[in-house]
Write an enzyme that holds these catalytic residues in place. Sequence first.
Site, PDB file in Angstrom:
ATOM      1  N   MET A   1      -9.027  -8.496  -3.854  1.00 47.51           N
ATOM      2  CA  MET A   1      -8.051  -9.347  -4.530  1.00 47.51           C
ATOM      3  C   MET A   1      -8.672 -10.583  -5.193  1.00 47.51           C
ATOM      4  O   MET A   1      -8.024 -11.619  -5.325  1.00 47.51           O
ATOM      5  CB  MET A   1      -6.950  -9.779  -3.539  1.00 47.51           C
ATOM      6  CG  MET A   1      -6.227  -8.618  -2.887  1.00 47.51           C
ATOM      7  SD  MET A   1      -5.558  -7.416  -4.071  1.00 47.51           S
ATOM      8  CE  MET A   1      -4.095  -8.284  -4.615  1.00 47.51           C
ATOM      9  N   ARG A   2      -9.912 -10.484  -5.598  1.00 45.34           N
ATOM     10  CA  ARG A   2     -10.558 -11.591  -6.316  1.00 45.34           C
ATOM     11  C   ARG A   2     -10.997 -11.098  -7.680  1.00 45.34           C
ATOM     12  O   ARG A   2     -11.538  -9.997  -7.792  1.00 45.34           O
ATOM     13  CB  ARG A   2     -11.803 -12.067  -5.559  1.00 45.34           C
ATOM     14  CG  ARG A   2     -11.535 -12.509  -4.148  1.00 45.34           C
ATOM     15  CD  ARG A   2     -10.855 -13.850  -4.106  1.00 45.34           C
ATOM     16  NE  ARG A   2     -10.595 -14.277  -2.744  1.00 45.34           N
ATOM     17  CZ  ARG A   2     -10.077 -15.461  -2.434  1.00 45.34           C
ATOM     18  NH1 ARG A   2      -9.762 -16.331  -3.370  1.00 45.34           N
ATOM     19  NH2 ARG A   2      -9.855 -15.780  -1.181  1.00 45.34           N
TER      20      ARG A   2
ATOM     21  N   HIS B   1      -5.660  -0.054  -9.807  1.00 44.82           N
ATOM     22  CA  HIS B   1      -4.612  -1.048 -10.018  1.00 44.82           C
ATOM     23  C   HIS B   1      -3.242  -0.392  -9.812  1.00 44.82           C
ATOM     24  O   HIS B   1      -3.005   0.712 -10.308  1.00 44.82           O
ATOM     25  CB  HIS B   1      -4.728  -1.619 -11.443  1.00 44.82           C
ATOM     26  CG  HIS B   1      -3.686  -2.644 -11.712  1.00 44.82           C
ATOM     27  ND1 HIS B   1      -3.757  -3.919 -11.190  1.00 44.82           N
ATOM     28  CD2 HIS B   1      -2.520  -2.571 -12.396  1.00 44.82           C
ATOM     29  CE1 HIS B   1      -2.681  -4.596 -11.562  1.00 44.82           C
ATOM     30  NE2 HIS B   1      -1.916  -3.799 -12.294  1.00 44.82           N
TER      31      HIS B   1
ATOM     32  N   ASN C   1     -12.118  -0.058 -10.600  1.00 48.11           N
ATOM     33  CA  ASN C   1     -11.020  -0.691  -9.869  1.00 48.11           C
ATOM     34  C   ASN C   1      -9.817   0.236  -9.858  1.00 48.11           C
ATOM     35  O   ASN C   1      -9.641   1.036 -10.783  1.00 48.11           O
ATOM     36  CB  ASN C   1     -10.637  -2.009 -10.558  1.00 48.11           C
ATOM     37  CG  ASN C   1      -9.526  -2.750  -9.828  1.00 48.11           C
ATOM     38  OD1 ASN C   1      -9.501  -2.792  -8.591  1.00 48.11           O
ATOM     39  ND2 ASN C   1      -8.587  -3.320 -10.579  1.00 48.11           N
TER      40      ASN C   1
END
Length: 255
Positions: A135-136, A159, A157
């Site tokens: 979450m960065r 999402h 990633n």
Amino acid sequence: MKANLRIGALISGGGTNLQAVIDGCENHAISGQIVFVGSDNPDAKGLERARRHAIPSFVVDYGAILHRYRQEPLAQPLPSDFDFDDIQAKCRLLPAGTDADRRRRFLETRAIAEAALIEAMRPYPFDLLILAGFMRNLTPYFIDRVNQDAARPRIMNIHPALLPSFPGVDGYGDTYHYGCKVGGCTVHFVDYGEDSGPIIGQRAVAIAPGDSLETFKQKGLAEEWKLYPHCIELYAQGKLKVVASAKRRVVAIAP
Ligand code: GRF
């Protein structure tokens, strides 16, 4: 690419996607293995999953780093290779008009944390870095040090929305509250913007009239657990190629 892909994983929370990838490696749906799990959050439940599968893990405590910087900004050493102008010119994470101080604080704190991440990852050479609920935001400082060849992105990633709709931290919530009839998940390569990199794969989920946010999320997650291993395996097989022209930037998938 490699028959035995070395996968690094970064997480922040429960790690159900991490688990799906671990399982995919163990049952050979993915031709590879996870070589480390890193977290920005010492309490991430996913760290326990790594331990259970004897995967090395580490924590770079972003919360503590940001706290120290807020207390004594000048006492926190910046990485020796930090080039503020270069990173600022590339970074697309901050809205236009963000004031100069805030921009500097953001890029400096992230570079300090990202340099610590790079250091922690150093003992574990990897081919692909997957963000599995990390979450960065990662800035160009980190991205450029992982992606050494611009034609071969190495950070993926997942999402929880059908990008480019609903980037940001709450993809399912934003999709649901907007009143969409369809939501879903997206796997993409990471670039300098927020959830804006080239799309590798997507899965859609219908939002039925009786769905709560929770039931919709559960259906979405179930799709994530299939989509992420599938995309990672395409990468392992060397089937993904980013094709860019003036108007399009697509990931071509070899048959
Ligand atoms: C997932 O919905 C993922 O798409 C998003 O964060 C969530 C992480 O869940 N990036 P988990 O930690 O994998 O269970």
